[in-house]
Design a protein around this motif. Structure first.
Motif, short mmCIF file in Angstrom:
data_model
loop_
_atom_site.label_atom_id
_atom_site.label_comp_id
_atom_site.label_asym_id
_atom_site.label_seq_id
_atom_site.Cartn_x
_atom_site.Cartn_y
_atom_site.Cartn_z
N PRO A 8 0.82 -1.21 0.00
CA PRO A 8 0.00 0.00 0.00
C PRO A 8 0.86 1.26 0.00
N PRO A 9 0.26 2.40 -0.34
CA PRO A 9 1.00 3.67 -0.30
C PRO A 9 1.56 3.91 1.10
N GLY A 10 2.82 4.32 1.14
CA GLY A 10 3.43 4.64 2.43
C GLY A 10 4.09 3.47 3.12
N GLY A 12 6.60 1.78 2.08
CA GLY A 12 8.05 1.84 1.94
C GLY A 12 8.59 1.20 0.68
N THR A 31 7.34 2.90 -11.09
CA THR A 31 6.41 3.49 -12.07
C THR A 31 5.95 4.88 -11.62
N LEU A 35 6.39 8.21 -13.88
CA LEU A 35 5.22 9.03 -14.27
C LEU A 35 5.40 10.48 -13.79
N TYR A 52 -4.72 11.83 -13.35
CA TYR A 52 -4.86 10.54 -12.65
C TYR A 52 -4.02 10.58 -11.37
N GLU A 57 -5.85 8.14 -8.81
CA GLU A 57 -6.44 7.07 -9.62
C GLU A 57 -5.33 6.37 -10.41
N VAL A 64 1.34 2.39 -18.51
CA VAL A 64 2.28 1.81 -17.54
C VAL A 64 3.03 0.63 -18.15
N GLY A 84 5.78 -0.58 -7.68
CA GLY A 84 4.53 0.10 -8.08
C GLY A 84 3.77 -0.59 -9.19
N GLN A 91 -2.78 -6.14 -14.92
CA GLN A 91 -1.36 -5.76 -15.03
C GLN A 91 -0.46 -6.94 -14.66
N GLU A 118 -0.76 4.17 10.37
CA GLU A 118 0.66 4.50 10.23
C GLU A 118 0.98 4.92 8.78
N ARG A 121 -0.16 8.41 8.41
CA ARG A 121 0.72 9.30 9.18
C ARG A 121 2.02 9.57 8.39
N ARG A 122 2.60 8.51 7.84
CA ARG A 122 3.85 8.69 7.08
C ARG A 122 3.66 9.59 5.87
N ARG A 143 -6.11 6.43 -2.54
CA ARG A 143 -5.05 5.51 -2.97
C ARG A 143 -5.10 4.22 -2.14
N VAL A 173 12.92 1.83 9.52
CA VAL A 173 13.39 1.62 8.15
C VAL A 173 14.52 0.59 8.08
P1 AP5 Z 1 3.50 5.56 -6.45
O1 AP5 Z 1 4.56 6.59 -6.55
O2 AP5 Z 1 3.86 4.15 -6.65
O3 AP5 Z 1 2.77 5.84 -5.06
P2 AP5 Z 1 2.16 4.89 -3.93
O4 AP5 Z 1 1.93 3.48 -4.33
O5 AP5 Z 1 0.99 5.63 -3.44
O6 AP5 Z 1 3.34 4.77 -2.94
P3 AP5 Z 1 4.17 5.91 -2.20
O7 AP5 Z 1 5.27 6.36 -3.11
O8 AP5 Z 1 3.30 6.95 -1.64
O9 AP5 Z 1 4.70 5.07 -0.99
P4 AP5 Z 1 5.83 3.96 -0.90
O10 AP5 Z 1 5.22 2.63 -0.56
O11 AP5 Z 1 6.75 4.00 -2.08
O12 AP5 Z 1 6.55 4.45 0.40
P5 AP5 Z 1 7.85 5.39 0.54
O13 AP5 Z 1 9.06 4.56 0.56
O14 AP5 Z 1 7.77 6.49 -0.47
O15 AP5 Z 1 2.32 5.89 -7.48
C1 AP5 Z 1 1.80 7.21 -7.56
C2 AP5 Z 1 0.68 7.23 -8.60
O16 AP5 Z 1 1.20 6.86 -9.90
C3 AP5 Z 1 -0.48 6.28 -8.37
O17 AP5 Z 1 -1.43 6.80 -7.46
C4 AP5 Z 1 -1.04 6.16 -9.79
O18 AP5 Z 1 -1.76 7.31 -10.15
C5 AP5 Z 1 0.22 6.11 -10.62
N1 AP5 Z 1 0.73 4.75 -10.82
C6 AP5 Z 1 1.93 4.25 -10.38
N2 AP5 Z 1 2.06 2.97 -10.75
C7 AP5 Z 1 0.95 2.64 -11.44
C8 AP5 Z 1 0.48 1.44 -12.06
N3 AP5 Z 1 1.21 0.31 -12.04
N4 AP5 Z 1 -0.73 1.46 -12.67
C9 AP5 Z 1 -1.48 2.59 -12.70
N5 AP5 Z 1 -1.11 3.75 -12.12
C10 AP5 Z 1 0.09 3.78 -11.49
O19 AP5 Z 1 7.62 5.95 2.02
C11 AP5 Z 1 6.59 6.86 2.29
C12 AP5 Z 1 7.06 7.77 3.45
O20 AP5 Z 1 7.22 6.96 4.62
C13 AP5 Z 1 8.41 8.43 3.20
O21 AP5 Z 1 8.42 9.72 3.74
C14 AP5 Z 1 9.42 7.52 3.92
O22 AP5 Z 1 10.54 8.20 4.37
C15 AP5 Z 1 8.57 7.02 5.09
N6 AP5 Z 1 8.91 5.66 5.52
C16 AP5 Z 1 9.18 4.59 4.72
N7 AP5 Z 1 9.43 3.50 5.47
C17 AP5 Z 1 9.31 3.87 6.77
C18 AP5 Z 1 9.45 3.18 8.02
N8 AP5 Z 1 9.78 1.87 8.09
N9 AP5 Z 1 9.25 3.87 9.17
C19 AP5 Z 1 8.92 5.21 9.13
N10 AP5 Z 1 8.79 5.92 7.97
C20 AP5 Z 1 8.98 5.26 6.81
#
Ligand code: AP5
Length: 215
Positions: A8-10, A12, A31, A35, A52, A57, A64, A84, A91, A118, A121-122, A143, A173
Motif C-alpha cells: 500500500p501507499p506509504g 516503503g 512506475t 510518471l 490521474y 487514480e 504503464v 509500483g 497488469q 501509520e 501518518r507517514r 489511494r 526503516v
Molecule cells: P507511487 O509513486 O507508486 O505511489 P504509492 O503506491 O501511493 O506509494 P508511495 O510512493 O506513496 O509510498 P511507498 O510505498 O513508495 O513508500 P515510501 O518509501 O515512499 O504511485 C503514484 C501514482 O502513480 C499512483 O497513485 C497512480 O496514479 C500512478 N501509478 C503508479 N504505478 C501505477 C500502475 N502500475 N498502474 C497505474 N497507475 C500507477 O515511504 C513513504 C514515506 O514513509 C516516506 O516519507 C518515507 O521516508 C517514510 N517511511 C518509509 N518506510 C518507513 C518506516 N519503516 N518507518 C517510518 N517511515 C517510513
C-alpha cells in the motif's frame, strides 16, 4: 534477483526498493517516479496522466505497461526491482507475459504489510517535507482504498505461484531493510541452487525484531 514490490501507499516501496537495488546492484524501476518525471518535464505522456496522479487514480494500463516493457528491456540479462507495478490482476498477467517474452520473470513478489493509521501518518509527514500533489488526506485515502480493492487481491496469485514473501513494514526503516535483505539472500541461494525447484510462499510478518539483526 528479480523482485516485484507490492504494497500500500506509504509502506516503503520506494525506500526499500532503493536498498534492495543497491544491495544486489540492480536497477530500481518505480512506475510512480517515472510518471512524476514525465509530469514535471511536461511531456505529452506527463500531460495525459497528470490528472490521474493528482486524484490518486490508476493511469491506464497501456501507459504503464509500455513504460515497464521499455525499462525491463533495458535491464535485460540482469535483475531488477519493480516498484509500483503490478497494481491490478490485468497488469499482473500482462507483466508476466512481457517478462516471459524477455526471459526475466520475477523471482520474488515482495509484500510490505502495514496498518492504515501509520501509512497515512507517514504520507502526511512526507507532505510537509516534499509536497507531493497526491499526499493530501483525501487522495491518500483514495489511494489506500484502491490498493485494497484492486491490488491487494493479486497477492493470492503470487502466493499460489510460490514466490510471495511478506514482511512487516511497521518497524524502523533499517529493521525492515534487514528483514528484506536477509530473506532475499536466503532465496537467492535457493534459486541459484535449483532455479526450477517448486517454491512456497514465505510469511515473515510474525517474526520478532531480532530477525536479520546480525546480517
Ligand atoms: P507511487 O509513486 O507508486 O505511489 P504509492 O503506491 O501511493 O506509494 P508511495 O510512493 O506513496 O509510498 P511507498 O510505498 O513508495 O513508500 P515510501 O518509501 O515512499 O504511485 C503514484 C501514482 O502513480 C499512483 O497513485 C497512480 O496514479 C500512478 N501509478 C503508479 N504505478 C501505477 C500502475 N502500475 N498502474 C497505474 N497507475 C500507477 O515511504 C513513504 C514515506 O514513509 C516516506 O516519507 C518515507 O521516508 C517514510 N517511511 C518509509 N518506510 C518507513 C518506516 N519503516 N518507518 C517510518 N517511515 C517510513
Amino acid at each position: 534477483m528479480k523482485v516485484l514490490m507490492i504494497a500500500p501507499p506509504g509502506a516503503g516501496k520506494g525506500t526499500q526498493g532503493v536498498v534492495i537495488a543497491k544491495h544486489f546492484g540492480i536497477p530500481h524501476i518505480a512506475t510512480g517516479d517515472l510518471l512524476r518525471s514525465h509530469v514535471s518535464r511536461g511531456t505529452e505522456l506527463g500531460r495525459s496522466v497528470e490528472q490521474y496522479l493528482d486524484r490518486g487514480e490508476l493511469v491506464p494500463d497501456e501507459v504503464v505497461l509500455t513504460m515497464v516493457r521499455e525499462a525491463l528491456d533495458s535491464a535485460r540479462g540482469g535483475g531488477y526491482v519493480l516498484d509500483g507495478v503490478p497494481r491490478t490482476m490485468e497488469q499482473a498477467r500482462a507483466l508476466y507475459e512481457i517478462a516471459k517474452e524477455l526471459d526475466m520473470t520475477a523471482d520474488v513478489a515482495l509484500h510490505l504489510k502495514g496498518t492504515d493509521d501509520e501509512l497515512v501518518r507517514r504520507l502526511l509527514a512526507r507532505a510537509t517535507e516534499q509536497g507531493r500533489a497526491d499526499d493530501t488526506e483525501d487522495v491518500i485515502r483514495r489511494r489506500l482504498a484502491l490498493y485494497y480493492e484492486v491490488t491487494h487481491p493479486i497477492l493470492e496469485w503470487y502466493g499460489e505461484r510460490g514466490i510471495l514473501v511478506s514482511v512487516d513494514a511497521m518497524r524502523p526503516v533499517e529493521e525492515v531493510g534487514q528483514h528484506i535483505l536477509t530473506a532475499l539472500e536466503v532465496l537467492r541461494q535457493v534459486i541459484d541452487g535449483n532455479p526450477d525447484a517448486p517454491r512456497t510462499a514465505v510469511d515473515l510478518t510474525g517474526l520478532g525484531a531480532a530477525f536479520g539483526a546480525s546480517s
